[in-house]
Design an enzyme around this catalytic site. Structure first.
Site, short mmCIF file in Angstrom:
data_model
loop_
_atom_site.label_atom_id
_atom_site.label_comp_id
_atom_site.label_asym_id
_atom_site.label_seq_id
_atom_site.Cartn_x
_atom_site.Cartn_y
_atom_site.Cartn_z
CE LYS A 52 -3.75 5.26 -1.16
NZ LYS A 52 -4.76 5.75 -2.13
CE1 TYR A 70 -3.91 2.21 0.89
CE2 TYR A 70 -2.54 3.04 2.67
CZ TYR A 70 -3.67 3.13 1.88
OH TYR A 70 -4.55 4.15 2.10
N1 NAD Z 1 -9.75 6.44 5.62
C1 NAD Z 1 -8.52 6.89 5.83
O1 NAD Z 1 -8.15 7.31 6.95
C2 NAD Z 1 -7.53 6.91 4.71
C3 NAD Z 1 -6.20 7.23 5.01
C4 NAD Z 1 -5.29 7.31 3.98
C5 NAD Z 1 -5.70 7.06 2.67
N2 NAD Z 1 -6.98 6.72 2.41
C6 NAD Z 1 -7.35 6.47 1.02
O2 NAD Z 1 -8.57 7.15 0.73
C7 NAD Z 1 -9.26 6.44 -0.30
C8 NAD Z 1 -10.67 6.12 0.16
O3 NAD Z 1 -10.60 5.28 1.31
P1 NAD Z 1 -11.83 5.03 2.29
O4 NAD Z 1 -11.27 5.06 3.66
O5 NAD Z 1 -12.94 5.91 1.93
O6 NAD Z 1 -12.14 3.49 1.95
P2 NAD Z 1 -13.51 2.76 1.53
O7 NAD Z 1 -13.18 1.30 1.47
O8 NAD Z 1 -14.62 3.21 2.41
O9 NAD Z 1 -13.79 3.32 0.06
C9 NAD Z 1 -13.04 2.93 -1.05
C10 NAD Z 1 -14.00 2.74 -2.21
O10 NAD Z 1 -13.22 2.42 -3.39
C11 NAD Z 1 -13.96 1.45 -4.12
N3 NAD Z 1 -13.05 0.71 -5.00
C12 NAD Z 1 -12.06 -0.12 -4.62
N4 NAD Z 1 -11.42 -0.62 -5.70
C13 NAD Z 1 -12.01 -0.05 -6.78
C14 NAD Z 1 -11.78 -0.16 -8.17
N5 NAD Z 1 -10.81 -0.93 -8.67
N6 NAD Z 1 -12.55 0.57 -9.01
C15 NAD Z 1 -13.55 1.36 -8.53
N7 NAD Z 1 -13.81 1.48 -7.22
C16 NAD Z 1 -13.05 0.78 -6.35
C17 NAD Z 1 -14.59 0.57 -3.06
O11 NAD Z 1 -15.69 -0.16 -3.56
C18 NAD Z 1 -14.97 1.59 -1.99
O12 NAD Z 1 -16.30 2.03 -2.12
C19 NAD Z 1 -8.42 5.20 -0.60
O13 NAD Z 1 -7.57 5.46 -1.69
C20 NAD Z 1 -7.61 5.02 0.66
O14 NAD Z 1 -6.44 4.29 0.42
C21 NAD Z 1 -7.91 6.62 3.41
#
Ligand code: NAD
Length: 299
Positions: A174, A170
């Site tokens: 990233k 990851y």
């Molecule tokens: N939540 C956090 O604190 C956090 C921290 C750092 C980075 N992020 C990043 O933020 C982004 C959103 O994360 P989140 O926490 O909302 O997670 P989440 O799992 O709630 O949402 C991610 C969404 O992406 C969709 N998805 C996954 N693979 C896909 C694909 N190949 N094509 C289309 N859609 C796809 C999933 O169905 C899901 O709805 C991600 O990139 C995650 O790595 C989140």
């Protein structure tokens, strides 16, 4: 007039989590939104268009315009079709938010090839492919004399910027997205496209259960804080902001400063001369930064 009136946006992975909040916020401020989501689980398994459809329904029920796209963002042709869908449905594209993501956490000694490959593919190719196809549309627009004022907002992570153990796949993806965003910002500047990356911190299903939060901490992890910044960064007001990485949550918005040239010593082709010289520059160099301001990783 609303901040994003008349703009057309794609938000990938916006059926759930922070992406859902971005889609709703962009629509609230006047954008027409392509709500992309494959609808899989956190590890990337399965598909379900219901979450994306619910976001579209919610936007429409508030008087906005939105459409579902159920494509896999890391599939080259699906990414192309998603960009085309925005153009065909809403007459153009102004904002691309690459947010979709999955997790397959494991210490690297135990990590399988599949766990490595799918995380790299969804995040890294899932950022490149939509950006490539969108950038080609913007280049054609520019060539036709319609200079775009467009935005790409990519999603990196503290895990990458500050080296979180157990997330080598990851973090590699990233970290690649942060570097990709900086290169893309330079390449696309001349056709009116800004490119930035954000590292969000929010309570979603991806982070649920990691720790117990107090009500105050939980509130600061509300995705709405991030959505507010994303909507601003996507707007015409942020025309002059590009090539940056921002850390965003309810506690604040931080510019993450990139790699810097540190102390330098004389090079040598003879390795026996290097020990003392390299130790000296390490002594004067800052340690790698830890996740919180003022925190450093052990040298
Ligand atoms: N939540 C956090 O604190 C956090 C921290 C750092 C980075 N992020 C990043 O933020 C982004 C959103 O994360 P989140 O926490 O909302 O997670 P989440 O799992 O709630 O949402 C991610 C969404 O992406 C969709 N998805 C996954 N693979 C896909 C694909 N190949 N094509 C289309 N859609 C796809 C999933 O169905 C899901 O709805 C991600 O990139 C995650 O790595 C989140």
């Amino acid at each position: 007039m609303s901040l994003l009136e008349g703009k057309v946006a794609i938000v990938t992975g916006s059926g759930r989590g922070v992406g859902r909040t971005y889609a709703l916020k962009l629509a609230e401020y006047g954008a027409k939104v392509v709500v992309n989501d494959l609808g899989g689980d956190t590890a990337g398994g399965g598909t379900d268009l219901t979450p994306a459809q619910e976001v579209v329904n919610e936007i429409k029920s508030r008087g906005g315009e939105a459409i579902v796209n159920g494509g896999d963002v890391s599939d080259w042709n699906s990414a192309k079709e998603m960009v085309q869908q925005a153009i065909d449905t809403f007459g153009g594209l102004d904002i691309l938010i690459n947010n979709a993501g999955i997790l397959r956490d494991r210490m690297l000694v135990n990590m399988t090839e599949d766990e490595w490959d799918i995380v790299i593919k969804v995040h890294l190719k899932g950022t490149f492919a939509p950006t490539h196809h969108a950038a080609n549309f913007w280049r054609m627009e520019s060539k036709a004399g319609r200079q775009p004022d467009a935005r790409v907002i990519n999603t990196t992570s503290h895990s990458a910027l500050y080296a979180n153990i157990g997330q080598a796949n990851y973090a590699a993806a990233k970290g690649g997205i942060a570097s990709f965003s900086q290169v893309a910002a330079r390449e696309l500047q001349r056709i009116g496209v800004t490119v930035n990356a954000i590292a969000p911190r929010a309570e979603t299903r991806m982070t649920a259960g990691l720790r117990e939060w107090t009500p105050e901490q939980l509130e600061r992890r509300d995705p709405e804080w991030i959505a507010g910044f994303v909507a601003w960064l996507a707007s015409p007001e942020a025309k002059d902001v590009s090539g940056r990485v921002f850390e965003v949550w309810g506690y604040g918005i931080t510019v993450s400063e990139s790699w810097q040239h540190g102390p330098t010593c004389e090079a040598s082709k003879d390795p026996t001369e290097l020990g003392e010289r390299v130790r000296k520059i390490l002594k004067f160099a800052r340690s790698n930064a830890g996740i919180n301001p003022g925190e450093w990783l052990d040298p």
